[in-house]
Structure formats: C-alpha cells, structure tokens
Design a protein around this motif. Structure first.
Motif, PDB file in Angstrom:
ATOM      1  N   MET A   1       1.029  -1.306   0.071  1.00  0.00           N
ATOM      2  CA  MET A   1      -0.050  -0.294  -0.051  1.00  0.00           C
ATOM      3  C   MET A   1       0.948   1.467  -0.046  1.00  0.00           C
ATOM      4  O   MET A   1       1.675   1.503   0.961  1.00  0.00           O
ATOM      5  CB  MET A   1      -0.822   0.090   1.274  1.00  0.00           C
ATOM      6  CG  MET A   1      -2.057   1.039   1.330  1.00  0.00           C
ATOM      7  SD  MET A   1      -2.953   0.786   2.675  1.00  0.00           S
ATOM      8  CE  MET A   1      -3.979   1.817   2.206  1.00  0.00           C
ATOM      9  N   SER A   2       0.512   2.005  -0.789  1.00  0.00           N
ATOM     10  CA  SER A   2       1.349   3.248  -1.173  1.00  0.00           C
ATOM     11  C   SER A   2       1.236   4.475  -0.161  1.00  0.00           C
ATOM     12  O   SER A   2      -0.293   4.438   0.064  1.00  0.00           O
ATOM     13  CB  SER A   2       1.137   3.818  -2.462  1.00  0.00           C
ATOM     14  OG  SER A   2       1.605   5.023  -2.621  1.00  0.00           O
ATOM     15  N   ASP A   3       1.926   5.214   0.372  1.00  0.00           N
ATOM     16  CA  ASP A   3       1.500   6.349   1.225  1.00  0.00           C
ATOM     17  C   ASP A   3       1.608   7.654   0.319  1.00  0.00           C
ATOM     18  O   ASP A   3       1.593   8.747   0.939  1.00  0.00           O
ATOM     19  CB  ASP A   3       2.559   6.518   2.535  1.00  0.00           C
ATOM     20  CG  ASP A   3       3.653   6.803   2.319  1.00  0.00           C
ATOM     21  OD1 ASP A   3       4.328   6.756   0.982  1.00  0.00           O
ATOM     22  OD2 ASP A   3       4.594   6.960   3.098  1.00  0.00           O
ATOM     23  N   ARG A   4       1.478   7.596  -1.102  1.00  0.00           N
ATOM     24  CA  ARG A   4       1.394   8.672  -1.935  1.00  0.00           C
ATOM     25  C   ARG A   4      -0.093   9.345  -2.034  1.00  0.00           C
ATOM     26  O   ARG A   4      -0.904   8.539  -2.031  1.00  0.00           O
ATOM     27  CB  ARG A   4       1.844   8.287  -3.307  1.00  0.00           C
ATOM     28  CG  ARG A   4       1.762   9.025  -4.352  1.00  0.00           C
ATOM     29  CD  ARG A   4       2.073   8.704  -5.658  1.00  0.00           C
ATOM     30  NE  ARG A   4       1.227   7.816  -6.183  1.00  0.00           N
ATOM     31  CZ  ARG A   4       1.718   6.822  -6.819  1.00  0.00           C
ATOM     32  NH1 ARG A   4       3.150   6.738  -7.293  1.00  0.00           N
ATOM     33  NH2 ARG A   4       0.982   5.788  -7.402  1.00  0.00           N
ATOM     34  N   VAL A   5      -0.249  10.391  -1.867  1.00  0.00           N
ATOM     35  CA  VAL A   5      -1.312  11.103  -1.735  1.00  0.00           C
ATOM     36  C   VAL A   5      -1.370  12.361  -2.966  1.00  0.00           C
ATOM     37  O   VAL A   5      -0.498  13.129  -2.658  1.00  0.00           O
ATOM     38  CB  VAL A   5      -1.447  11.750  -0.294  1.00  0.00           C
ATOM     39  CG1 VAL A   5      -2.851  12.580  -0.297  1.00  0.00           C
ATOM     40  CG2 VAL A   5      -1.668  10.732   0.571  1.00  0.00           C
ATOM     41  N   SER A   6      -2.428  12.545  -3.487  1.00  0.00           N
ATOM     42  CA  SER A   6      -2.471  13.604  -4.545  1.00  0.00           C
ATOM     43  C   SER A   6      -3.176  14.879  -3.800  1.00  0.00           C
ATOM     44  O   SER A   6      -4.027  14.748  -2.916  1.00  0.00           O
ATOM     45  CB  SER A   6      -3.434  13.176  -5.816  1.00  0.00           C
ATOM     46  OG  SER A   6      -2.738  12.100  -6.545  1.00  0.00           O
ATOM     47  N   ILE A   7      -2.662  16.068  -4.129  1.00  0.00           N
ATOM     48  CA  ILE A   7      -3.131  17.308  -3.950  1.00  0.00           C
ATOM     49  C   ILE A   7      -3.459  18.057  -5.007  1.00  0.00           C
ATOM     50  O   ILE A   7      -3.010  18.159  -6.032  1.00  0.00           O
ATOM     51  CB  ILE A   7      -2.047  17.917  -3.096  1.00  0.00           C
ATOM     52  CG1 ILE A   7      -1.536  17.158  -1.678  1.00  0.00           C
ATOM     53  CG2 ILE A   7      -2.500  19.449  -2.437  1.00  0.00           C
ATOM     54  CD1 ILE A   7      -0.288  16.586  -1.900  1.00  0.00           C
ATOM     55  N   ASP A   8      -4.775  18.704  -4.713  1.00  0.00           N
ATOM     56  CA  ASP A   8      -5.346  19.403  -5.909  1.00  0.00           C
ATOM     57  C   ASP A   8      -5.659  20.927  -5.311  1.00  0.00           C
ATOM     58  O   ASP A   8      -5.899  21.112  -4.207  1.00  0.00           O
ATOM     59  CB  ASP A   8      -6.639  18.870  -6.469  1.00  0.00           C
ATOM     60  CG  ASP A   8      -6.129  17.700  -7.623  1.00  0.00           C
ATOM     61  OD1 ASP A   8      -5.469  18.354  -8.433  1.00  0.00           O
ATOM     62  OD2 ASP A   8      -6.535  16.735  -7.815  1.00  0.00           O
ATOM     63  N   LEU A   9      -6.064  21.577  -6.165  1.00  0.00           N
ATOM     64  CA  LEU A   9      -6.686  22.941  -5.835  1.00  0.00           C
ATOM     65  C   LEU A   9      -7.536  23.323  -6.928  1.00  0.00           C
ATOM     66  O   LEU A   9      -7.309  23.824  -8.193  1.00  0.00           O
ATOM     67  CB  LEU A   9      -5.441  24.108  -5.935  1.00  0.00           C
ATOM     68  CG  LEU A   9      -5.592  25.515  -5.847  1.00  0.00           C
ATOM     69  CD1 LEU A   9      -6.258  25.541  -4.387  1.00  0.00           C
ATOM     70  CD2 LEU A   9      -4.533  26.390  -5.743  1.00  0.00           C
ATOM     71  N   ASP A  10      -8.731  23.174  -6.471  1.00  0.00           N
ATOM     72  CA  ASP A  10      -9.982  23.351  -7.696  1.00  0.00           C
ATOM     73  C   ASP A  10      -9.903  24.852  -7.990  1.00  0.00           C
ATOM     74  O   ASP A  10      -9.270  25.739  -7.364  1.00  0.00           O
ATOM     75  CB  ASP A  10     -11.314  23.340  -6.665  1.00  0.00           C
ATOM     76  CG  ASP A  10     -11.583  21.854  -6.329  1.00  0.00           C
ATOM     77  OD1 ASP A  10     -10.749  20.970  -7.001  1.00  0.00           O
ATOM     78  OD2 ASP A  10     -12.295  21.741  -5.644  1.00  0.00           O
ATOM     79  N   ASP A  16      -9.484  18.951 -16.844  1.00  0.00           N
ATOM     80  CA  ASP A  16     -10.003  17.489 -16.861  1.00  0.00           C
ATOM     81  C   ASP A  16      -8.815  16.545 -17.030  1.00  0.00           C
ATOM     82  O   ASP A  16      -9.220  15.537 -17.019  1.00  0.00           O
ATOM     83  CB  ASP A  16     -10.954  17.283 -17.928  1.00  0.00           C
ATOM     84  CG  ASP A  16     -12.163  18.253 -17.702  1.00  0.00           C
ATOM     85  OD1 ASP A  16     -12.655  18.260 -16.734  1.00  0.00           O
ATOM     86  OD2 ASP A  16     -12.770  18.535 -18.753  1.00  0.00           O
ATOM     87  N   THR A  17      -7.790  17.037 -16.939  1.00  0.00           N
ATOM     88  CA  THR A  17      -6.454  16.073 -16.861  1.00  0.00           C
ATOM     89  C   THR A  17      -6.449  15.352 -15.717  1.00  0.00           C
ATOM     90  O   THR A  17      -6.661  15.695 -14.653  1.00  0.00           O
ATOM     91  CB  THR A  17      -5.227  16.811 -17.446  1.00  0.00           C
ATOM     92  OG1 THR A  17      -4.895  17.639 -16.359  1.00  0.00           O
ATOM     93  CG2 THR A  17      -5.644  17.461 -18.843  1.00  0.00           C
ATOM     94  N   PRO A  18      -5.838  14.036 -15.839  1.00  0.00           N
ATOM     95  CA  PRO A  18      -5.664  13.246 -14.500  1.00  0.00           C
ATOM     96  C   PRO A  18      -4.347  13.500 -14.090  1.00  0.00           C
ATOM     97  O   PRO A  18      -3.544  12.571 -13.464  1.00  0.00           O
ATOM     98  CB  PRO A  18      -5.575  11.995 -15.202  1.00  0.00           C
ATOM     99  CG  PRO A  18      -5.082  11.986 -16.575  1.00  0.00           C
ATOM    100  CD  PRO A  18      -5.564  13.342 -17.191  1.00  0.00           C
ATOM    101  N   ILE A  19      -4.085  14.995 -13.999  1.00  0.00           N
ATOM    102  CA  ILE A  19      -2.957  15.235 -13.081  1.00  0.00           C
ATOM    103  C   ILE A  19      -2.900  16.105 -12.011  1.00  0.00           C
ATOM    104  O   ILE A  19      -3.619  17.037 -12.246  1.00  0.00           O
ATOM    105  CB  ILE A  19      -1.916  15.964 -14.099  1.00  0.00           C
ATOM    106  CG1 ILE A  19      -1.755  15.373 -15.545  1.00  0.00           C
ATOM    107  CG2 ILE A  19      -0.540  16.340 -13.552  1.00  0.00           C
ATOM    108  CD1 ILE A  19      -1.158  16.007 -16.877  1.00  0.00           C
TER     109      ILE A  19
END
Length: 131
Positions: A1-10, A16-19
């Motif tokens: 299990m990865s401890d990688r977390v994505s962070i976004d800023l609406d 719409d890109t998956p980045i």
C-alpha cells in the motif's frame, strides 16, 4: 500500500486532465506546474503582475494542503513566457522567502507556455512532519 497522496486546488488545477497539482510521498512534496489561475473562478487574469501574484499564492495553498509550509520548500523551478516577468517574480520570491540566508534553490527559464500562461511554478518541499 502506497503512502502517496495527490493534492489538488480546484479552479487553479489542470482541469479535466488526470494530473494532480502535487503529490506527497512520506515527507516529500513534488508539484506539477502551478499556474497563476484564479482559484475562485479558474480564469487567468489580464494583468501579468496579478498572474504572478496568484501563482505564488497557489503554491502556498498547495503546500498548505500537502501538510507543509513554504519554509519546507527546497527547490523551485520558475517558467516564464518573457524575460521581463523575472523582475516581478523576484518581488514575490522575496515576499515568500524574505530571509536571504534561508531561501530555496531556484532555476528560471523563459519558454512558451501552454494556453497563454505567462508563469508556472514547480517545487519540491521536504515537510517537517510525516503525513
């Protein structure tokens, strides 16, 4: 299990890109290109100074959402569309990192940016606390 977390800023993200805007793994935070879009409505301002201001503000917010602070930034890459923008970048750089004895490494390049952007910022931070 990865401890990688994505962070976004609406509103200021990659649409719409998956980045994501950034990714945190353990205590390391790596960003994608952080733009000067207004997170309130997703628009790019007409004035270049406002775009630079928003880009630095968006970096601070992405870092905060990652559980770190601007004091944790180790390196930043600055992409600008015109050499003249560098003076504005320097002003906001000194505001974000006022202590000349404690500033991150930085590299600035001039290049054409997608979608009419005039600035993009990328950073690496080492958070003091593990997530």
């Amino acid at each position: 299990m990865s401890d990688r977390v994505s962070i976004d800023l609406d509103g200021a993200g990659h649409g719409d890109t998956p980045i994501p805007m950034a990714c945190r793994v353990a205590n390391l935070v790596f960003s994608s290109a952080v733009s000067g879009r207004d997170p309130a409505d997703g628009t790019r301002p007409g004035e270049v100074e406002r775009e630079v201001e928003l880009a630095f503000g968006n970096v601070a917010e992405v870092i905060r959402r990652a559980g770190a602070s601007v004091d944790d930034v180790a390196e930043m890459t600055v992409l600008v569309s015109d050499e003249s923008i560098r003076k504005l970048v320097d002003q906001y750089w000194v505001r974000m990192f006022p202590d000349p004895a404690s500033r991150p490494a930085r590299h600035t390049t001039v290049q054409q940016l997608r979608g009419g952007a005039r600035i993009q910022l990328r950073f690496v931070a080492v958070a003091r606390e593990r997530a």
